[in-house]
Design a protein around this motif. Structure first.
Motif, PDB file in Angstrom:
ATOM      1  N   GLU A  29      -2.183  20.078-106.390  1.00 17.96           N
ATOM      2  CA  GLU A  29      -1.243  19.936-105.277  1.00 17.96           C
ATOM      3  C   GLU A  29       0.198  20.100-105.765  1.00 17.96           C
ATOM      4  N   SER A  30       0.529  19.448-106.854  1.00 16.46           N
ATOM      5  CA  SER A  30       1.874  19.539-107.413  1.00 16.46           C
ATOM      6  C   SER A  30       2.181  20.969-107.871  1.00 16.46           C
ATOM      7  N   PHE A  31       1.197  21.612-108.494  1.00 18.99           N
ATOM      8  CA  PHE A  31       1.389  22.986-108.941  1.00 18.99           C
ATOM      9  C   PHE A  31       1.690  23.903-107.764  1.00 18.99           C
ATOM     10  N   ILE A  32       0.898  23.829-106.716  1.00 19.59           N
ATOM     11  CA  ILE A  32       1.081  24.702-105.551  1.00 19.59           C
ATOM     12  C   ILE A  32       2.447  24.460-104.906  1.00 19.59           C
ATOM     13  N   GLU A  33       2.841  23.206-104.803  1.00 20.96           N
ATOM     14  CA  GLU A  33       4.137  22.876-104.202  1.00 20.96           C
ATOM     15  C   GLU A  33       5.310  23.401-105.036  1.00 20.96           C
ATOM     16  N   ASN A  34       5.152  23.392-106.359  1.00 22.27           N
ATOM     17  CA  ASN A  34       6.278  23.690-107.239  1.00 22.27           C
ATOM     18  C   ASN A  34       6.256  25.085-107.864  1.00 22.27           C
ATOM     19  N   TYR A  35       5.194  25.844-107.627  1.00 14.64           N
ATOM     20  CA  TYR A  35       5.115  27.176-108.236  1.00 14.64           C
ATOM     21  C   TYR A  35       6.172  28.066-107.608  1.00 14.64           C
ATOM     22  N   GLU A  36       7.035  28.623-108.437  1.00 12.36           N
ATOM     23  CA  GLU A  36       8.189  29.361-107.934  1.00 12.36           C
ATOM     24  C   GLU A  36       7.899  30.823-107.630  1.00 12.36           C
ATOM     25  N   MET A  37       6.803  31.341-108.166  1.00 14.12           N
ATOM     26  CA  MET A  37       6.450  32.742-107.914  1.00 14.12           C
ATOM     27  C   MET A  37       5.544  32.814-106.682  1.00 14.12           C
ATOM     28  N   ASP A  38       5.228  34.018-106.282  1.00 15.88           N
ATOM     29  CA  ASP A  38       4.294  34.237-105.188  1.00 15.88           C
ATOM     30  C   ASP A  38       2.888  33.907-105.683  1.00 15.88           C
ATOM     31  N   LEU A  39       2.185  33.051-104.960  1.00 16.47           N
ATOM     32  CA  LEU A  39       0.832  32.661-105.367  1.00 16.47           C
ATOM     33  C   LEU A  39      -0.127  33.852-105.422  1.00 16.47           C
ATOM     34  N   LYS A  40       0.235  34.954-104.767  1.00 16.18           N
ATOM     35  CA  LYS A  40      -0.615  36.139-104.796  1.00 16.18           C
ATOM     36  C   LYS A  40      -0.588  36.831-106.162  1.00 16.18           C
ATOM     37  N   THR A  41       0.361  36.442-107.014  1.00 21.96           N
ATOM     38  CA  THR A  41       0.451  37.057-108.338  1.00 21.96           C
ATOM     39  C   THR A  41      -0.531  36.434-109.328  1.00 21.96           C
ATOM     40  N   ILE A  42      -1.215  35.365-108.903  1.00 24.61           N
ATOM     41  CA  ILE A  42      -2.191  34.704-109.770  1.00 24.61           C
ATOM     42  C   ILE A  42      -3.510  34.553-109.014  1.00 24.61           C
ATOM     43  N   ASP A  43      -4.539  34.187-109.737  1.00 22.65           N
ATOM     44  CA  ASP A  43      -5.858  33.955-109.144  1.00 22.65           C
ATOM     45  C   ASP A  43      -6.037  32.446-108.982  1.00 22.65           C
ATOM     46  N   LEU A  44      -5.523  31.920-107.875  1.00 21.34           N
ATOM     47  CA  LEU A  44      -5.536  30.479-107.640  1.00 21.34           C
ATOM     48  C   LEU A  44      -6.957  29.928-107.562  1.00 21.34           C
ATOM     49  N   GLU A  45      -7.880  30.682-107.001  1.00 17.04           N
ATOM     50  CA  GLU A  45      -9.272  30.209-106.903  1.00 17.04           C
ATOM     51  C   GLU A  45      -9.888  30.050-108.286  1.00 17.04           C
ATOM     52  N   TYR A  46      -9.618  30.994-109.177  1.00 12.23           N
ATOM     53  CA  TYR A  46     -10.099  30.875-110.555  1.00 12.23           C
ATOM     54  C   TYR A  46      -9.511  29.620-111.210  1.00 12.23           C
ATOM     55  N   ILE A  47      -8.202  29.409-111.053  1.00 16.97           N
ATOM     56  CA  ILE A  47      -7.539  28.236-111.644  1.00 16.97           C
ATOM     57  C   ILE A  47      -8.214  26.964-111.158  1.00 16.97           C
ATOM     58  N   LYS A  48      -8.420  26.869-109.861  1.00 17.20           N
ATOM     59  CA  LYS A  48      -9.069  25.679-109.298  1.00 17.20           C
ATOM     60  C   LYS A  48     -10.487  25.520-109.839  1.00 17.20           C
ATOM     61  N   GLU A  49     -11.235  26.631-109.877  1.00 19.96           N
ATOM     62  CA  GLU A  49     -12.636  26.577-110.306  1.00 19.96           C
ATOM     63  C   GLU A  49     -12.759  26.152-111.767  1.00 19.96           C
ATOM     64  N   VAL A  50     -11.970  26.748-112.636  1.00 21.86           N
ATOM     65  CA  VAL A  50     -12.090  26.421-114.055  1.00 21.86           C
ATOM     66  C   VAL A  50     -11.570  25.011-114.340  1.00 21.86           C
ATOM     67  N   MET A  51     -10.504  24.607-113.667  1.00 22.62           N
ATOM     68  CA  MET A  51      -9.991  23.247-113.860  1.00 22.62           C
ATOM     69  C   MET A  51     -10.988  22.214-113.358  1.00 22.62           C
ATOM     70  N   LYS A  52     -11.596  22.486-112.221  1.00 20.52           N
ATOM     71  CA  LYS A  52     -12.598  21.566-111.669  1.00 20.52           C
ATOM     72  C   LYS A  52     -13.797  21.478-112.605  1.00 20.52           C
ATOM     73  N   SER A  53     -14.200  22.604-113.175  1.00 21.80           N
ATOM     74  CA  SER A  53     -15.327  22.606-114.116  1.00 21.80           C
ATOM     75  C   SER A  53     -15.007  21.762-115.352  1.00 21.80           C
ATOM     76  N   VAL A  54     -13.819  21.951-115.915  1.00 27.65           N
ATOM     77  CA  VAL A  54     -13.430  21.157-117.081  1.00 27.65           C
ATOM     78  C   VAL A  54     -13.392  19.678-116.713  1.00 27.65           C
ATOM     79  N   THR A  55     -12.856  19.362-115.557  1.00 30.75           N
ATOM     80  CA  THR A  55     -12.744  17.970-115.120  1.00 30.75           C
ATOM     81  C   THR A  55     -14.119  17.353-114.848  1.00 30.75           C
ATOM     82  N   ASP A  56     -14.935  18.054-114.092  1.00 27.00           N
ATOM     83  CA  ASP A  56     -16.244  17.513-113.700  1.00 27.00           C
ATOM     84  C   ASP A  56     -17.227  17.411-114.861  1.00 27.00           C
TER      85      ASP A  56
END
Length: 135
Positions: A29-56
C-alpha cells in the motif's frame, strides 16, 4: 526490462519489510501510494505475487536456505543476501513463468548491485545447492 526492474523493487520492498517489520499489505500500500513513476512501467502483479510468496512461505524458504548453507548459519547471512536468496527461491518454487536458471542469474545480478564481490559466489553457491535440493 520491466521484469528486471520489478524484481529489483520487490527485493527492495522485502528488505524494507525485514527491517521495518511492516506487513506485506502495509508495504504494498505504501509503495503504490509513494511510487513516483507510472505504475505501468513495472509489473506490479509480479511484485505482489513474489512478495506474497516470500511472506507466506518464509519458513519453508528459510529451511531450504539452511539446508543449502555450508559452514554458515542463516543468522550469519547479511540481510541483503538473505532477501536476494529468498526472492530467488520463491521464484523457483512459486512463480510459474520464471525458469530456475533465470531466478539464479537475476539473483546474482542483484547481488552484484547491492552487495560485495564475495557475496556473489556465496549467493551463487547457496542457490545452486538449493536448486539441486528442490529438484
Amino acid at each position: 526490462m520491466k521484469r528486471k526492474r520489478s524484481r529489483e523493487i520487490a527485493m527492495e520492498l522485502l528488505f524494507s519489510m525485514e527491517i521495518s517489520k511492516n506487513s506485506y499489505e502495509q508495504t504494498i500500500e505504501s509503495f503504490i501510494e509513494n511510487y513516483e513513476m507510472d505504475l505501468k512501467t513495472i509489473d506490479l502483479e509480479y511484485i505482489k505475487e513474489v512478495m506474497k510468496s516470500v511472506t507466506d512461505y518464509k519458513e519453508e524458504i528459510d529451511e531450504i536456505i539452511k539446508n543449502s548453507l555450508i559452514n554458515w548459519t542463516i543468522e550469519r547471512v547479511s540481510k541483503v543476501n538473505l532477501i536476494i536468496v529468498r526472492l530467488a527461491i520463491a521464484e523457483m518454487l512459486y512463480i510459474d513463468d520464471v525458469p530456475e536458471v533465470v531466478a539464479i542469474n537475476e539473483a546474482i545480478e542483484l547481488t552484484k548491485k547491492y552487495s560485495d564481490d564475495k557475496s556473489v559466489s556465496f549467493v551463487n553457491g547457496a542457490l545452486d545447492k538449493a536448486f539441486k535440493n528442490i529438484k
